[in-house]
Scaffold this motif. Structure first.
Motif, PDB file in Angstrom:
ATOM      1  N   UNK A 111       1.660  -8.655  31.980  1.00  0.00           N
ATOM      2  CA  UNK A 111       0.578  -8.865  31.028  1.00  0.00           C
ATOM      3  C   UNK A 111       0.534  -7.712  30.024  1.00  0.00           C
ATOM      4  N   UNK A 117       1.172  -7.587  25.979  1.00  0.00           N
ATOM      5  CA  UNK A 117       0.194  -7.023  25.035  1.00  0.00           C
ATOM      6  C   UNK A 117       0.842  -5.955  24.148  1.00  0.00           C
ATOM      7  N   UNK A 127       1.183  -5.845  20.179  1.00  0.00           N
ATOM      8  CA  UNK A 127       0.628  -4.750  19.371  1.00  0.00           C
ATOM      9  C   UNK A 127       1.729  -4.130  18.511  1.00  0.00           C
ATOM     10  N   UNK A 155       2.513  -6.526  15.782  1.00  0.00           N
ATOM     11  CA  UNK A 155       1.412  -6.491  14.801  1.00  0.00           C
ATOM     12  C   UNK A 155       1.566  -5.270  13.899  1.00  0.00           C
ATOM     13  N   UNK A 171       3.433  -8.555  11.695  1.00  0.00           N
ATOM     14  CA  UNK A 171       3.496  -9.955  12.120  1.00  0.00           C
ATOM     15  C   UNK A 171       2.134 -10.440  12.610  1.00  0.00           C
ATOM     16  N   UNK A 222       0.330 -12.235  15.664  1.00  0.00           N
ATOM     17  CA  UNK A 222       0.699 -12.217  17.078  1.00  0.00           C
ATOM     18  C   UNK A 222      -0.315 -12.962  17.938  1.00  0.00           C
ATOM     19  N   UNK A 223       0.158 -13.364  19.115  1.00  0.00           N
ATOM     20  CA  UNK A 223      -0.718 -13.928  20.150  1.00  0.00           C
ATOM     21  C   UNK A 223      -0.044 -13.616  21.480  1.00  0.00           C
ATOM     22  N   UNK A 224      -0.769 -12.999  22.406  1.00  0.00           N
ATOM     23  CA  UNK A 224      -0.197 -12.673  23.713  1.00  0.00           C
ATOM     24  C   UNK A 224      -1.232 -12.951  24.777  1.00  0.00           C
ATOM     25  N   UNK A 225      -0.842 -13.732  25.785  1.00  0.00           N
ATOM     26  CA  UNK A 225      -1.795 -14.018  26.862  1.00  0.00           C
ATOM     27  C   UNK A 225      -1.064 -14.268  28.172  1.00  0.00           C
ATOM     28  N   UNK A 226      -1.707 -13.903  29.285  1.00  0.00           N
ATOM     29  CA  UNK A 226      -1.075 -14.072  30.598  1.00  0.00           C
ATOM     30  C   UNK A 226      -1.391 -15.434  31.193  1.00  0.00           C
ATOM     31  N   UNK A 280      -1.775 -16.706  35.122  1.00  0.00           N
ATOM     32  CA  UNK A 280      -1.671 -16.447  36.548  1.00  0.00           C
ATOM     33  C   UNK A 280      -2.772 -17.180  37.298  1.00  0.00           C
ATOM     34  N   UNK A 293      -1.551   1.902  23.651  1.00  0.00           N
ATOM     35  CA  UNK A 293      -2.109   1.039  24.685  1.00  0.00           C
ATOM     36  C   UNK A 293      -2.338   1.789  25.992  1.00  0.00           C
TER      37      UNK A 293
END
Lengths: 190, 393
Positions: free
Chosen positions: A18, A22, A26, A29, A33, A35-39, A41, A163
């Motif tokens: 995850x 991310x 980042x 970005x 760009x 962006x879209x990031x998601x886990x 689970x 991060x």
């Protein structure tokens, strides 16, 4: 048509798929760009197989389903090859990076679809050396920076610093940056 | 000037809460909204906000404390999901009846059983009669913008109602995306200082809330509450426009894509509407006159506006991310079908229930809904009113 790159991470709960997703978002970005990031689970369980998804595009990203046809696959734990088809939906010639001490030639036949651009790096060993414990997610970003054109090394290092600094002490952040640098140098391309 | 930056949905909500700087937050964290409460608690601990953070032992207590704090005269916010919202149930009605503009972020999650932590809308749909305004967000930018607008809408003196700002669990709450975060001062100036209305702590002007109220007056009090909702609808429109004038992103009761000349249209809320937009573009490229109505404001329900927007279509499908067991179809469908009928529309309409418990909704799934509508548009007949999308039987 929009220029869209979709990345799918395979890992186990606790290995940082995850966070890696991310950080990739980042970093991308930071290069301008969308962006879209998601886990994805079940309940948060250490050791259970999980995936995370990253979309990188020059157009706003409206699509929100899980990624079935990735352009790039990153595998944080090679034991997942025994139970999951990590190449599922990856086109022939698509890029896959696996954390393993084996070479691309040694591991290729373990893939359901061997006709892919296969790279390997021993991210576990690198993380033990540099971070002091097995944490393969950040070194895999270094490997990704080397073999793909979605991000460069400098932006990746900056994104990781941003991060991780919020939660981890400076020495650990520095170890992660060294891990990225080493994986960038050591990744093997078939 | 705002700043374009990547943020996770939950963090964007926490950031908006920091900027709003409420007087009281009394929250009890629950997946998938835990991170909002955790992040905001850090803001409190670090002195970045002036908020009195009340650690409570349940969501029932959380909403009780929030309603009481609002009645006392403070600006109050709260966060929850699913079973947490269900445990607030009794108090939700009281908050609205007291006309207290408590602002509640709900990260939508399936209600048990079986236990599931992923997204659907069964939690907030279950509270639809409680008297709260409900706004739904498609993406991270919208959940940030909607929370700021929720404060302005609920606190208007002609409204004074609590507001839920809803976002899809994991799909948006755990998604990192680019969004424009506005300056603290700009946000604070836009929402303005809190104006209490007959606060209980104004001891010079004693006031009673929530006494026993029987058949002699109860119904008049409920009727007076009833009359607030047309003003609330107007407030959603006006504040959405004012938000656009200040920050450049205008909002309304709904967002439409291709509806002006659409033969077939889908109604959806929240993140699935984003995927549906890609499908509309694809179908348009093929020459299919497809359209989308993304409903942002579910309460107050803009029935007349929806019926008018769909009037020119030959077939319409309403997508529900919640089931209304025993009703035969989903809650959004019921209300839209009723609005169409009472609005004199005879457009054939059907319903799909999708995405329960976080089941992903793919472009191909939504495309199959449009393909079904093409048939209905040709024949004028709805064979089956409600179907479940991409479900194994």
């Amino acid at each position: 048509m929009a220029n869209l790159t979709e990345v799918r991470w395979h890992g186990r709960g606790g290995q940082g798929a995850k966070t890696a997703g991310y950080v990739l978002a980042i970093a991308a970005a930071g290069q301008g760009w969308n962006v879209q990031a998601f886990p994805e689970y079940g309940a948060e369980r250490r050791g259970a197989p999980m995936r995370s998804y990253v979309r990188i595009s020059d157009a706003p990203i409206r699509l929100r389903s899980s990624i079935d046809n990735p352009d790039i696959v990153v595998v944080l734990d090679s034991s997942l090859l025994e139970t999951e088809n990590v190449t599922d939906g990856l086109a022939d010639g698509g890029l896959i990076i696996i954390n393993t001490d084996k070479s691309p030639d040694e591991i290729r036949q373990e893939l359901a679809n061997p006709n892919v651009e296969l790279c390997t790096v021993d991210a576990s060993a690198i993380s033990v050396d540099t971070i002091g414990r097995e944490m393969p997610n950040t070194p895999m970003l270094g490997a990704l920076a080397k073999v793909s054109d979605v991000l460069d090394l400098e932006t990746t290092l900056k994104a990781v610093e941003k991060q991780l600094s919020e939660k981890l002490p400076p020495a650990v952040v520095e170890g992660n940056k060294q891990a990225i640098q080493r994986a960038y140098e050591e990744v093997q391309v078939a | 000037m705002g700043q374009l930056q990547p943020l996770e949905g939950n963090l964007a909500v926490a950031e908006a809460m920091r900027q709003i700087n409420p007087d009281v937050v009394a929250a009890y964290p629950i997946t998938p909204s835990t991170e909002i409460v955790q992040t905001f608690a850090n803001f409190v601990a670090d002195g970045e906000v002036d908020t009195n953070y009340v650690a409570v032992e349940s969501e029932h207590s959380a909403m009780s404390a929030c309603t009481a704090a609002a009645a006392a005269g403070g600006r109050v916010m709260n966060v929850t999901s699913a079973n947490g919202l269900a445990l607030m149930w009794e108090i939700l009605y009281i908050t609205a009846s007291f006309r207290q503009p408590v602002i509640l972020t709900v990260v939508n999650r399936a209600l048990s059983g079986n236990i599931n932590i992923h997204c659907d809308h069964s939690d907030t749909m279950g509270t639809r009669d409680a008297g709260w305004i409900q706004l739904y967000s498609e993406n991270v930018q919208e959940c940030y913008d909607n929370l700021i607008q929720a404060v302005a809408i609920g606190e208007r003196m002609d409204v004074r109602l609590p507001v839920m700002s809803c976002l899809d669990g994991f799909l948006v709450s755990h998604s990192y995306e680019m969004l424009e975060v506005e300056d603290d001062e700009a946000v604070r100036e836009w929402i303005g200082p809190y104006k209490p209305n007959e606060p209980l702590l104004d001891v010079e002007n004693p006031y009673t809330m929530g006494p026993i109220d029987l058949y002699d007056y109860y119904i008049e009090h409920k009727y007076s509450q009833w009359q607030a909702y047309p003003a609330a609808k107007q407030a959603v429109i006006e504040e959405g426009k004012r938000f656009g004038e200040t920050f450049g992103r205008e909002y309304g009761l709904m967002e439409t894509l291709g509806l002006d000349d659409a033969d077939i249209a889908v109604v959806a809320m929240s993140s699935a509407a984003g995927t549906a937009k890609d499908v509309v573009d694809k179908l348009r490229d093929e020459g299919v006159k497809a359209g989308l109505l993304k409903l942002r404001c579910f309460r107050p329900f803009p029935g007349e506006e929806i019926a008018a927007a769909l009037a020119g279509c030959k077939a319409v499908c309403v997508m529900d991310r919640a089931a209304s067991f025993g009703a035969g179809s989903g809650p959004l469908f019921h209300e839209i079908a009723a609005a169409m009928y009472t609005g004199g529309q005879t457009v054939p309409i059907n319903n799909v229930i999708y995405g329960l418990g976080g089941r992903t909704v793919k472009p191909a799934d939504i495309e199959s809904v449009y393909r079904g509508l093409m048939e209905i548009a040709d024949t004028g007949k709805v064979e089956q009113v409600c179907t479940w999308l991409s479900v194994r039987e």
